[in-house]
Design a protein around this motif. Structure first.
Motif, short mmCIF file in Angstrom:
data_model
loop_
_atom_site.label_atom_id
_atom_site.label_comp_id
_atom_site.label_asym_id
_atom_site.label_seq_id
_atom_site.Cartn_x
_atom_site.Cartn_y
_atom_site.Cartn_z
N ALA A 104 0.83 -1.21 0.00
CA ALA A 104 0.00 0.00 0.00
C ALA A 104 0.87 1.26 0.00
O ALA A 104 0.58 2.23 -0.70
CB ALA A 104 -0.94 0.00 1.20
N ALA A 105 1.94 1.24 0.77
CA ALA A 105 2.85 2.39 0.82
C ALA A 105 3.54 2.59 -0.53
O ALA A 105 3.68 3.72 -1.01
CB ALA A 105 3.88 2.20 1.92
N THR A 106 3.97 1.52 -1.15
CA THR A 106 4.62 1.60 -2.46
C THR A 106 3.67 2.15 -3.51
O THR A 106 4.05 3.01 -4.31
CB THR A 106 5.15 0.21 -2.87
OG1 THR A 106 6.03 -0.27 -1.85
CG2 THR A 106 5.89 0.28 -4.19
N GLU A 107 2.44 1.66 -3.52
CA GLU A 107 1.44 2.15 -4.47
C GLU A 107 1.13 3.62 -4.23
O GLU A 107 1.00 4.39 -5.18
CB GLU A 107 0.16 1.32 -4.37
CG GLU A 107 0.29 -0.09 -4.92
CD GLU A 107 -0.94 -0.94 -4.66
OE1 GLU A 107 -2.01 -0.39 -4.32
OE2 GLU A 107 -0.83 -2.17 -4.82
N ALA A 108 1.03 4.02 -2.97
CA ALA A 108 0.77 5.43 -2.64
C ALA A 108 1.93 6.31 -3.10
O ALA A 108 1.72 7.41 -3.62
CB ALA A 108 0.53 5.58 -1.15
N GLU A 109 3.16 5.80 -2.94
CA GLU A 109 4.33 6.55 -3.39
C GLU A 109 4.30 6.74 -4.90
O GLU A 109 4.57 7.83 -5.41
CB GLU A 109 5.62 5.83 -2.98
CG GLU A 109 6.87 6.54 -3.48
CD GLU A 109 8.13 5.71 -3.29
OE1 GLU A 109 9.18 6.32 -3.09
OE2 GLU A 109 8.05 4.46 -3.37
N GLU A 110 3.96 5.70 -5.63
CA GLU A 110 3.89 5.79 -7.09
C GLU A 110 2.81 6.77 -7.54
O GLU A 110 3.01 7.54 -8.47
CB GLU A 110 3.66 4.41 -7.69
CG GLU A 110 4.88 3.50 -7.56
CD GLU A 110 4.65 2.09 -8.03
OE1 GLU A 110 3.56 1.79 -8.57
OE2 GLU A 110 5.56 1.27 -7.85
N ARG A 111 1.66 6.76 -6.85
CA ARG A 111 0.59 7.72 -7.17
C ARG A 111 1.05 9.15 -6.87
O ARG A 111 0.76 10.07 -7.63
CB ARG A 111 -0.69 7.39 -6.40
CG ARG A 111 -1.42 6.17 -6.91
CD ARG A 111 -2.84 6.06 -6.35
NE ARG A 111 -2.96 6.27 -4.92
CZ ARG A 111 -2.83 5.33 -3.99
NH1 ARG A 111 -2.58 4.08 -4.34
NH2 ARG A 111 -2.95 5.63 -2.70
#
Length: 181
Positions: free
Chosen positions: A10-17
């Motif tokens: 979830a943190a990785t996806e949020a960073e990419e967004r």
């Protein structure tokens, strides 16, 4: 204590967004600044533009200067920074155009060179070192301009110290073409 994989994902996806949103905001800001500069170059006074856009005269003046300056051609004040292409080392005074990113610069020659490197997959020598296309094996490498990882873009060229993605190269090419025209 081990990191939970779901939270890490979830943190990785949020960073990419976040990176994508910041990239889009930067592009929109640059488009707006170029449009304001074009308004000024086409004959609109800074005060007229400020009034129509609901901005202060001072802000419009800053935008025009950041986008390349107004109708009067004069040397910009040098704040003591020695700017040079991060890919080949050419100083700003010897480059026809130097496009800046967050702490990184690229000259018009290296824009073309990096484009060729990405499209052919070859390498090119620069005075600083070798400019090479980074393969999918370099998934953690990031574009020095927008911060996207190799897996998020169609191509990435780098020297080891700095890298630029195909999307940022297109923007740089547009800026160089616009300013040299």
């Amino acid at each position: 204590m081990p990191i939970e994989t779901e939270l890490l994902s979830a943190a990785t996806e949020a960073e990419e967004r976040l990176i994508e949103a910041e990239h889009k905001a930067e592009i929109a800001r640059a488009d707006f600044h170029r449009a304001v500069r074009r308004l000024h170059l086409s004959g609109g006074s800074l005060r007229e533009i400020a009034e129509v856009l609901g901005l202060s005269h001072q802000r419009v003046h800053q935008i025009v200067e950041e986008a390349g300056g107004g109708r009067r051609w004069r040397k910009r004040k040098d704040n003591g920074e020695a700017r040079a292409c991060s890919f080949c080392g050419r100083p700003q005074r010897k480059a026809r155009r130097l496009v800046g990113g967050p702490g990184v610069f690229i000259c018009e020659r290296c824009v073309g060179l990096a484009t060729d490197v990405i499209s052919t997959g070859s390498q090119a020598e620069t005075p600083i070192g070798v400019l090479a296309a980074l393969s999918d094996e370099h998934a953690r490498e990031r574009c020095s301009f927008c911060g996207k990882r190799r897996t998020q873009v169609s191509g990435l060229a780098g020297t080891g110290a700095v890298a630029i993605c195909s999307e940022c190269l297109q923007i740089c090419e547009d800026i160089v073409t616009e300013r040299l025209a």
